[in-house]
Write a protein that holds these residues in place. Structure first.
Motif, PDB file in Angstrom:
ATOM      1  N   GLY A  47      58.842  -3.731  -4.860  1.00 40.53           N
ATOM      2  CA  GLY A  47      58.355  -2.595  -5.620  1.00 40.53           C
ATOM      3  C   GLY A  47      56.851  -2.584  -5.819  1.00 40.53           C
ATOM      4  N   ASP A  48      56.170  -3.668  -5.443  1.00 40.81           N
ATOM      5  CA  ASP A  48      54.712  -3.721  -5.578  1.00 40.81           C
ATOM      6  C   ASP A  48      54.057  -2.799  -4.555  1.00 40.81           C
ATOM      7  OD1 ASP A  48      54.711  -5.556  -7.632  1.00 40.81           O
ATOM      8  OD2 ASP A  48      54.298  -7.287  -6.354  1.00 40.81           O
ATOM      9  N   SER A  49      52.773  -2.532  -4.784  1.00 39.86           N
ATOM     10  CA  SER A  49      51.961  -1.781  -3.831  1.00 39.86           C
ATOM     11  C   SER A  49      50.950  -2.724  -3.211  1.00 39.86           C
ATOM     12  CB  SER A  49      51.239  -0.633  -4.533  1.00 39.86           C
ATOM     13  OG  SER A  49      52.164   0.300  -5.024  1.00 39.86           O
ATOM     14  N   VAL A  50      50.723  -2.541  -1.918  1.00 42.03           N
ATOM     15  CA  VAL A  50      49.760  -3.368  -1.198  1.00 42.03           C
ATOM     16  C   VAL A  50      48.847  -2.463  -0.382  1.00 42.03           C
ATOM     17  CG1 VAL A  50      51.313  -5.365  -1.040  1.00 42.03           C
ATOM     18  CG2 VAL A  50      51.277  -3.695   0.817  1.00 42.03           C
ATOM     19  N   VAL A  51      47.716  -3.009   0.065  1.00 42.71           N
ATOM     20  CA  VAL A  51      46.807  -2.279   0.945  1.00 42.71           C
ATOM     21  C   VAL A  51      46.603  -3.116   2.202  1.00 42.71           C
ATOM     22  CG1 VAL A  51      44.693  -3.213  -0.094  1.00 42.71           C
ATOM     23  CG2 VAL A  51      44.632  -1.006   1.049  1.00 42.71           C
ATOM     24  N   LEU A  52      46.560  -2.458   3.352  1.00 40.39           N
ATOM     25  CA  LEU A  52      46.364  -3.152   4.625  1.00 40.39           C
ATOM     26  C   LEU A  52      44.914  -3.602   4.737  1.00 40.39           C
ATOM     27  CD1 LEU A  52      48.344  -0.786   7.028  1.00 40.39           C
ATOM     28  CD2 LEU A  52      49.170  -2.805   5.837  1.00 40.39           C
ATOM     29  N   ILE A  53      44.683  -4.819   5.197  1.00 38.82           N
ATOM     30  CA  ILE A  53      43.319  -5.331   5.331  1.00 38.82           C
ATOM     31  C   ILE A  53      42.866  -5.354   6.789  1.00 38.82           C
ATOM     32  CG2 ILE A  53      43.451  -6.706   3.217  1.00 38.82           C
ATOM     33  CD1 ILE A  53      43.839  -9.205   5.025  1.00 38.82           C
ATOM     34  N   LYS A  54      43.706  -4.829   7.684  1.00 37.37           N
ATOM     35  CA  LYS A  54      43.397  -4.827   9.108  1.00 37.37           C
ATOM     36  C   LYS A  54      44.159  -3.676   9.764  1.00 37.37           C
ATOM     37  CE  LYS A  54      44.044  -7.709  13.179  1.00 37.37           C
ATOM     38  NZ  LYS A  54      44.518  -8.922  13.753  1.00 37.37           N
ATOM     39  N   ASP A  55      43.602  -3.060  10.815  1.00 38.74           N
ATOM     40  CA  ASP A  55      44.333  -2.075  11.599  1.00 38.74           C
ATOM     41  C   ASP A  55      45.494  -2.788  12.282  1.00 38.74           C
ATOM     42  OD1 ASP A  55      42.502  -0.184  10.868  1.00 38.74           O
ATOM     43  OD2 ASP A  55      41.559   0.007  12.840  1.00 38.74           O
ATOM     44  N   LEU A  56      46.701  -2.236  12.144  1.00 35.83           N
ATOM     45  CA  LEU A  56      47.881  -2.881  12.707  1.00 35.83           C
ATOM     46  C   LEU A  56      48.613  -1.936  13.649  1.00 35.83           C
ATOM     47  CD1 LEU A  56      49.311  -4.467   9.431  1.00 35.83           C
ATOM     48  CD2 LEU A  56      47.991  -5.609  11.208  1.00 35.83           C
ATOM     49  N   PRO A  57      48.723  -2.298  14.947  1.00 30.99           N
ATOM     50  CA  PRO A  57      49.539  -1.488  15.852  1.00 30.99           C
ATOM     51  C   PRO A  57      51.014  -1.670  15.484  1.00 30.99           C
ATOM     52  CG  PRO A  57      48.678  -3.418  16.984  1.00 30.99           C
ATOM     53  CD  PRO A  57      48.098  -3.430  15.602  1.00 30.99           C
ATOM     54  N   VAL A  58      51.764  -0.573  15.473  1.00 28.56           N
ATOM     55  CA  VAL A  58      53.179  -0.613  15.118  1.00 28.56           C
ATOM     56  C   VAL A  58      53.992  -0.754  16.400  1.00 28.56           C
ATOM     57  CG1 VAL A  58      55.069   0.627  14.008  1.00 28.56           C
ATOM     58  CG2 VAL A  58      52.763   0.793  13.080  1.00 28.56           C
ATOM     59  N   LYS A  59      54.746  -1.855  16.489  1.00 29.88           N
ATOM     60  CA  LYS A  59      55.544  -2.100  17.692  1.00 29.88           C
ATOM     61  C   LYS A  59      56.555  -0.989  17.898  1.00 29.88           C
ATOM     62  CE  LYS A  59      55.234  -7.091  17.962  1.00 29.88           C
ATOM     63  NZ  LYS A  59      55.949  -8.354  17.954  1.00 29.88           N
ATOM     64  N   GLY A  60      56.751  -0.604  19.156  1.00 34.52           N
ATOM     65  CA  GLY A  60      57.717   0.431  19.499  1.00 34.52           C
ATOM     66  C   GLY A  60      57.211   1.829  19.201  1.00 34.52           C
ATOM     67  N   SER A  61      55.918   1.948  18.953  1.00 31.88           N
ATOM     68  CA  SER A  61      55.345   3.239  18.590  1.00 31.88           C
ATOM     69  C   SER A  61      53.888   3.258  19.035  1.00 31.88           C
ATOM     70  CB  SER A  61      55.449   3.406  17.070  1.00 31.88           C
ATOM     71  OG  SER A  61      54.567   4.369  16.593  1.00 31.88           O
ATOM     72  N   SER A  62      53.329   4.441  19.159  1.00 30.23           N
ATOM     73  CA  SER A  62      51.910   4.549  19.496  1.00 30.23           C
ATOM     74  C   SER A  62      51.055   4.587  18.226  1.00 30.23           C
ATOM     75  CB  SER A  62      51.662   5.813  20.325  1.00 30.23           C
ATOM     76  OG  SER A  62      52.036   6.947  19.575  1.00 30.23           O
ATOM     77  N   MET A  63      51.715   4.503  17.084  1.00 29.01           N
ATOM     78  CA  MET A  63      51.033   4.590  15.795  1.00 29.01           C
ATOM     79  C   MET A  63      50.239   3.308  15.495  1.00 29.01           C
ATOM     80  SD  MET A  63      52.835   5.313  12.153  1.00 29.01           S
ATOM     81  CE  MET A  63      52.667   3.869  11.135  1.00 29.01           C
ATOM     82  N   VAL A  64      49.108   3.485  14.835  1.00 26.10           N
ATOM     83  CA  VAL A  64      48.323   2.355  14.337  1.00 26.10           C
ATOM     84  C   VAL A  64      48.174   2.557  12.830  1.00 26.10           C
ATOM     85  CG1 VAL A  64      46.083   1.203  14.359  1.00 26.10           C
ATOM     86  CG2 VAL A  64      47.071   2.053  16.497  1.00 26.10           C
ATOM     87  N   ALA A  65      48.627   1.585  12.062  1.00 27.23           N
ATOM     88  CA  ALA A  65      48.469   1.635  10.604  1.00 27.23           C
ATOM     89  C   ALA A  65      47.038   1.198  10.301  1.00 27.23           C
ATOM     90  CB  ALA A  65      49.482   0.714   9.940  1.00 27.23           C
ATOM     91  N   LYS A  66      46.262   2.075   9.719  1.00 30.34           N
ATOM     92  CA  LYS A  66      44.829   1.850   9.521  1.00 30.34           C
ATOM     93  C   LYS A  66      44.533   0.940   8.333  1.00 30.34           C
ATOM     94  CE  LYS A  66      43.309   4.580  12.754  1.00 30.34           C
ATOM     95  NZ  LYS A  66      42.648   4.033  13.903  1.00 30.34           N
ATOM     96  N   ARG A  67      43.487   0.166   8.475  1.00 32.83           N
ATOM     97  CA  ARG A  67      42.996  -0.680   7.393  1.00 32.83           C
ATOM     98  C   ARG A  67      42.679   0.196   6.179  1.00 32.83           C
ATOM     99  NH1 ARG A  67      37.308  -3.151   7.978  1.00 32.83           N
ATOM    100  NH2 ARG A  67      36.804  -2.862   5.819  1.00 32.83           N
ATOM    101  N   GLY A  68      43.032  -0.275   5.002  1.00 32.69           N
ATOM    102  CA  GLY A  68      42.785   0.484   3.778  1.00 32.69           C
ATOM    103  C   GLY A  68      43.944   1.375   3.372  1.00 32.69           C
ATOM    104  N   THR A  69      44.980   1.466   4.224  1.00 34.44           N
ATOM    105  CA  THR A  69      46.154   2.272   3.900  1.00 34.44           C
ATOM    106  C   THR A  69      46.954   1.592   2.798  1.00 34.44           C
ATOM    107  OG1 THR A  69      46.305   3.098   6.169  1.00 34.44           O
ATOM    108  CG2 THR A  69      48.290   3.286   4.809  1.00 34.44           C
ATOM    109  N   ALA A  70      47.274   2.342   1.748  1.00 33.33           N
ATOM    110  CA  ALA A  70      48.099   1.809   0.660  1.00 33.33           C
ATOM    111  C   ALA A  70      49.567   1.974   1.027  1.00 33.33           C
ATOM    112  CB  ALA A  70      47.796   2.533  -0.641  1.00 33.33           C
ATOM    113  N   VAL A  71      50.335   0.929   0.812  1.00 36.39           N
ATOM    114  CA  VAL A  71      51.774   0.961   1.050  1.00 36.39           C
ATOM    115  C   VAL A  71      52.436   0.742  -0.304  1.00 36.39           C
ATOM    116  CG1 VAL A  71      53.713  -0.040   2.316  1.00 36.39           C
ATOM    117  CG2 VAL A  71      51.432  -0.018   3.346  1.00 36.39           C
ATOM    118  N   ARG A  72      53.132   1.744  -0.789  1.00 33.04           N
ATOM    119  CA  ARG A  72      53.718   1.705  -2.129  1.00 33.04           C
ATOM    120  C   ARG A  72      55.176   1.252  -2.073  1.00 33.04           C
ATOM    121  NH1 ARG A  72      49.330   2.744  -4.291  1.00 33.04           N
ATOM    122  NH2 ARG A  72      48.135   4.627  -4.012  1.00 33.04           N
TER     123      ARG A  72
END
Length: 192
Positions: free
Chosen positions: A136-161
């Motif tokens: 239930g915590d919220s976190v923020v990404l500290i690095k750009d992360l490529p998502v396996k099985g997808s062309s999406m890249v989760a960008k640094r600074g993105t909050a994940v709630r």
């Protein structure tokens, strides 16, 4: 019919743990297999806060488990066992645990999150700074992360709630990024 409507019908629009009728929400009992009604509980805001945040525990609130632990609903039994295990050091919860009988597979489900296990056996999720991450915590990404099985890249600074935890591996958490549920390595996040 929606799951929430089914849960309201099953519980009589009351918290299945403490019978409160206000601020009800659906709680998913981890780990999930099918994601159906049989893996969810209708809980009030007070119960939810204390389930997800052990530091906010009010032991007297959980005396309600004396009644709800006898529920016919398996997910209610699982949550009752977990909360009683968390409080077992107070004496009265241990007495209730001694009375509570769970089928073997239900007990395995209840123990799957590490609740009731000795501290050295529990899986602890920590962010890149060593801060403990809870469900239930919220976190923020500290690095750009490529998502396996997808062309999406989760960008640094993105909050994940409202992240959920992998109960088998301390390095994995799950959360939604751009509407997609992904697995994230804890070493690439910082707790908000």
């Amino acid at each position: 019919m929606s799951l929430e409507r089914d849960l309201h019908k099953r519980s009589g629009s009351k918290c299945e743990l403490c019978s409160n009728t206000e601020n009800l929400t659906v709680y998913e009992v981890a780990p999930q297999k099918n994601g159906g009604l049989e893996e969810r509980v209708l809980v009030c805001g007070t119960c939810l806060e204390q389930i997800e945040n052990p530091d906010a525990m009010d032991a007297n609130h959980w005396r309600c488990l004396n009644d709800s632990m006898w529920s016919e609903q398996i997910p209610v039994q699982v949550v009752a066992w977990r909360m009683l295990s968390r409080l077992r050091g107070l004496g009265w919860p241990q007495d209730l645990l001694d009375m509570l009988y769970l089928e073997e597979e239900v007990l395995e489900w209840a123990k799957a999150t590490g609740e009731g296990a000795p501290a050295e056996d529990q899986i602890i999720h920590r962010d890149s700074n060593g801060v403990v991450i809870e469900a239930g915590d919220s976190v923020v990404l500290i690095k750009d992360l490529p998502v396996k099985g997808s062309s999406m890249v989760a960008k640094r600074g993105t909050a994940v709630r409202r992240v959920s935890l992998d109960h088998e591996n301390a390095e994995y958490i799950e959360g939604k990024v751009d509407g997609q549920q992904i697995v994230i390595l804890t070493k690439y996040v910082k707790k908000l």
